[in-house]
Design a protein around this motif. Structure first.
Motif, short mmCIF file in Angstrom:
data_model
loop_
_atom_site.label_atom_id
_atom_site.label_comp_id
_atom_site.label_asym_id
_atom_site.label_seq_id
_atom_site.Cartn_x
_atom_site.Cartn_y
_atom_site.Cartn_z
N MET A 192 -27.39 -3.97 37.63
CA MET A 192 -27.13 -4.05 36.19
C MET A 192 -27.45 -5.47 35.74
N GLU A 193 -28.41 -5.59 34.85
CA GLU A 193 -28.83 -6.91 34.37
C GLU A 193 -28.39 -7.09 32.92
N ILE A 194 -27.85 -8.28 32.63
CA ILE A 194 -27.51 -8.64 31.26
C ILE A 194 -28.45 -9.76 30.84
N ALA A 195 -29.21 -9.52 29.80
CA ALA A 195 -30.13 -10.51 29.26
C ALA A 195 -29.92 -10.56 27.76
N GLY A 196 -29.35 -11.69 27.28
CA GLY A 196 -29.03 -11.77 25.86
C GLY A 196 -27.98 -10.75 25.51
N ASN A 197 -28.28 -9.88 24.55
CA ASN A 197 -27.34 -8.84 24.12
C ASN A 197 -27.77 -7.46 24.60
N SER A 198 -28.48 -7.43 25.73
CA SER A 198 -28.93 -6.16 26.29
C SER A 198 -28.42 -5.99 27.71
N VAL A 199 -28.20 -4.72 28.08
CA VAL A 199 -27.79 -4.37 29.43
C VAL A 199 -28.79 -3.36 29.98
N ILE A 200 -29.33 -3.67 31.17
CA ILE A 200 -30.31 -2.79 31.80
C ILE A 200 -29.75 -2.33 33.14
N VAL A 201 -29.59 -1.04 33.29
CA VAL A 201 -29.06 -0.46 34.52
C VAL A 201 -30.20 0.23 35.27
N THR A 202 -30.37 -0.13 36.53
CA THR A 202 -31.36 0.51 37.40
C THR A 202 -30.62 1.16 38.55
N ARG A 203 -30.69 2.47 38.63
CA ARG A 203 -29.94 3.22 39.64
C ARG A 203 -30.85 3.60 40.82
N VAL A 204 -30.38 3.31 42.03
CA VAL A 204 -31.09 3.70 43.24
C VAL A 204 -30.05 4.26 44.22
N PRO A 205 -29.61 5.51 44.03
CA PRO A 205 -28.57 6.07 44.89
C PRO A 205 -29.05 6.16 46.34
N HIS A 206 -28.10 6.07 47.27
CA HIS A 206 -28.44 6.23 48.68
C HIS A 206 -28.91 7.66 48.93
N GLU A 207 -29.93 7.81 49.78
CA GLU A 207 -30.39 9.14 50.15
C GLU A 207 -29.37 9.77 51.11
N ARG A 208 -29.21 11.08 50.98
CA ARG A 208 -28.28 11.78 51.88
C ARG A 208 -28.79 11.76 53.30
N ASP A 209 -30.08 11.88 53.46
CA ASP A 209 -30.70 11.88 54.79
C ASP A 209 -30.96 10.44 55.21
N PRO A 210 -30.28 9.94 56.28
CA PRO A 210 -30.45 8.55 56.68
C PRO A 210 -31.75 8.27 57.41
N GLY A 211 -32.48 9.32 57.82
CA GLY A 211 -33.71 9.13 58.57
C GLY A 211 -33.45 8.93 60.05
N MET A 212 -34.55 8.76 60.83
CA MET A 212 -34.44 8.59 62.29
C MET A 212 -35.45 7.57 62.77
N THR A 213 -35.14 6.92 63.88
CA THR A 213 -36.09 6.04 64.58
C THR A 213 -36.18 6.54 66.02
N ILE A 214 -37.10 7.49 66.26
CA ILE A 214 -37.13 8.18 67.57
C ILE A 214 -38.47 8.06 68.27
N GLY A 215 -39.41 7.31 67.68
CA GLY A 215 -40.77 7.27 68.24
C GLY A 215 -40.89 6.67 69.62
N THR A 216 -39.89 5.92 70.06
CA THR A 216 -39.99 5.28 71.38
C THR A 216 -39.35 6.13 72.47
N PHE A 217 -38.77 7.29 72.08
CA PHE A 217 -38.10 8.15 73.06
C PHE A 217 -39.10 9.16 73.63
N THR A 218 -38.70 9.87 74.68
CA THR A 218 -39.56 10.90 75.26
C THR A 218 -39.76 12.03 74.26
N ASN A 219 -40.83 12.79 74.46
CA ASN A 219 -41.11 13.90 73.55
C ASN A 219 -39.96 14.90 73.54
N ASP A 220 -39.38 15.16 74.72
CA ASP A 220 -38.28 16.11 74.80
C ASP A 220 -37.08 15.62 73.99
#
Length: 447
Positions: free
Chosen positions: A327-355
């Protein structure tokens, strides 16, 4: 893109202030009763300190219906003469503000003196039965705060500090948005107030007739060290710590009052500042560049910056960062930029075995099945702007005079003002001590 009209903004302001108003009303129930002024009566105002800020404040104050200026005090004869040019020959003028306080026709005073006179002028005024609009910072020394607060309570006078951001409808909207979770949980606030001009760096013009005859130098000095007549010290007083509070007291205090109003916090507990005179090496001892960091008990950090050699135009603003947006305040204006967290956190599995990758992918799919959101479009950025020509200074004076009439506590009372100024001056203290400093915002004492 959303633009709010004045009515919507004022409604937001009323909602945001409701909690504070209830506390003020509770306090008023136990205070001695003073008959409210009739809304049809003029409030007779006197100005103490008719410099740049004082004259500007008075011009705004007189735009509020039912306010009349009756007296002006200043240590420079030229400003007293100009007061009559501006507001009429019948305005009483004096070098000695005590003559103003003795007048029965003065209801309230606007104090815009150098910082080192704030406490004494405010205390004298309240003891004389006058309500007080006191320019920021409320204090010059930490010992000033308790005396001002105690005097306001014992005399039952209205005292409002002049950090107008607490009356700003855009700041009320920001307060409402933060409380509603628009950016999630707040973790940092970054604020700045930069300048890049000689006037912005307090190099105010010295009049050609400046002399010990036209200027009451001993009265100006007051409790400050006694030195020989110096016109630069008299007219450019913010550049010296003996009379002013540097960029911390002049500008940081606005950023603190805005932060405290929006977050509801009483202040930081820990501070670290750094700064120096980087460019304006003209004999001043007040830094022209200052940065400071603060820890808040509510779980966020505040970062402040003032730079009088920023290489561009004057810039003031806030950036509130939460875990789901900004939320930015500049002069008499307020600007809100929303970036909610994604429900899916993702994975880092590329270094593991295929199985192992297959097993983890299957488990992840069961836990986080693919979703296909539907419905209305999502507004990632929203902009709220006050009406064109809006003045928070006018609203701040309007709020003050309303308190004078109704005897209800103002939007920025002495306790709020001390917490804002006390926090701001931690920056100076940290630099002076070359150390991290601590403050208790509840007891308003240095730790």
């Amino acid at each position: 893109m959303t633009t709010l009209d004045r009515r919507s903004f004022l409604k937001s302001a009323m909602i945001a202030a409701a909690g504070a108003t209830n506390l003020h009303m509770l306090a008023a129930q136990t205070a001695p009763l003073i008959a409210p002024k009739s809304p049809n009566d003029n409030i007779h105002l006197a100005l103490i300190g008719a410099g740049i800020q004082g004259q500007g404040d008075t011009k705004t104050a007189l735009q509020v219906p039912g306010v009349k200026l009756v007296a002006v005090a200043d240590c420079y004869d030229g400003r007293l003469a100009h007061a009559k040019e501006l507001w009429g020959a019948d305005v009483f003028t004096t070098r000695d503000y005590r003559e103003i306080l003795a007048r029965p026709d003065v209801d309230a005073v606007l104090i815009a003196t150098p910082d080192h006179w704030h406490k004494q002028a405010a205390v004298d005024a309240m003891k004389a039965g006058k309500d007080v609009y006191l320019e920021k910072p409320m204090i010059h020394l930490y010992s000033d705060g308790p005396e001002i607060i105690d005097t306001a309570r014992s005399t039952d006078r209205i005292l409002q500090v002049g950090s107008q951001r607490v009356s700003n409808v855009a700041y009320s909207k920001a307060k409402e948005l933060l409380a509603a979770g628009a950016i999630g949980k707040l973790n940092t606030v970054n604020a700045r107030w930069d300048r890049n001009s000689s006037m912005g760096a307090w190099n105010y013009t010295v009049p050609l007739d400046a002399s010990p005859e036209t200027c009451d130098w001993p009265r100006f000095l007051g409790t400050a060290p006694k030195i020989a007549w110096n016109p630069e010290h008299f007219f450019q007083w913010r550049k010296w710590k003996a009379y002013g509070s540097g960029v911390a007291g002049d500008l940081f205090v606005h950023l603190f009052s805005g932060t405290h109003f929006i977050t509801g916090s009483h202040g930081p507990t820990r501070a670290m500042g750094t700064g120096s005179v980087r460019y304006w090496k003209d004999g001043r001892d007040a830094d022209d560049v200052m940065l400071a960091l603060f820890d808040y008990p509510e779980g966020f950090n505040l970062s402040l910056r003032v730079n009088f050699v920023n290489g561009g135009e004057e810039s003031e603003g806030f950036l509130f960062t939460g875990d789901e947006g900004t939320m930015e305040i500049a002069g008499n204006s307020v600007i809100v930029t929303r970036v909610p967290h994604e429900r899916d956190p993702g994975m880092t599995i590329g270094t593991f075995t295929n199985d192992m990758q297959r097993q983890l992918t299957a488990e992840h799919g069961r836990k986080y099945p693919v979703e296909h959101p539907a419905g209305s479009t999502y507004a990632a950025v929203e902009n709220y702007s006050a009406p064109r020509g809006y003045s928070d200074s006018y609203d701040h004076f309007h709020n003050f005079f309303n308190s004078v009439r109704t005897r209800r506590q103002p939007v920025e009372d002495a306790t709020f003002g001390f917490r804002a100024a006390g926090a701001a001056l931690l920056s100076n203290l940290s630099i002076e001590k070359d150390a991290i400093v601590h403050w208790d915002p509840e007891t308003m004492k240095l730790a």
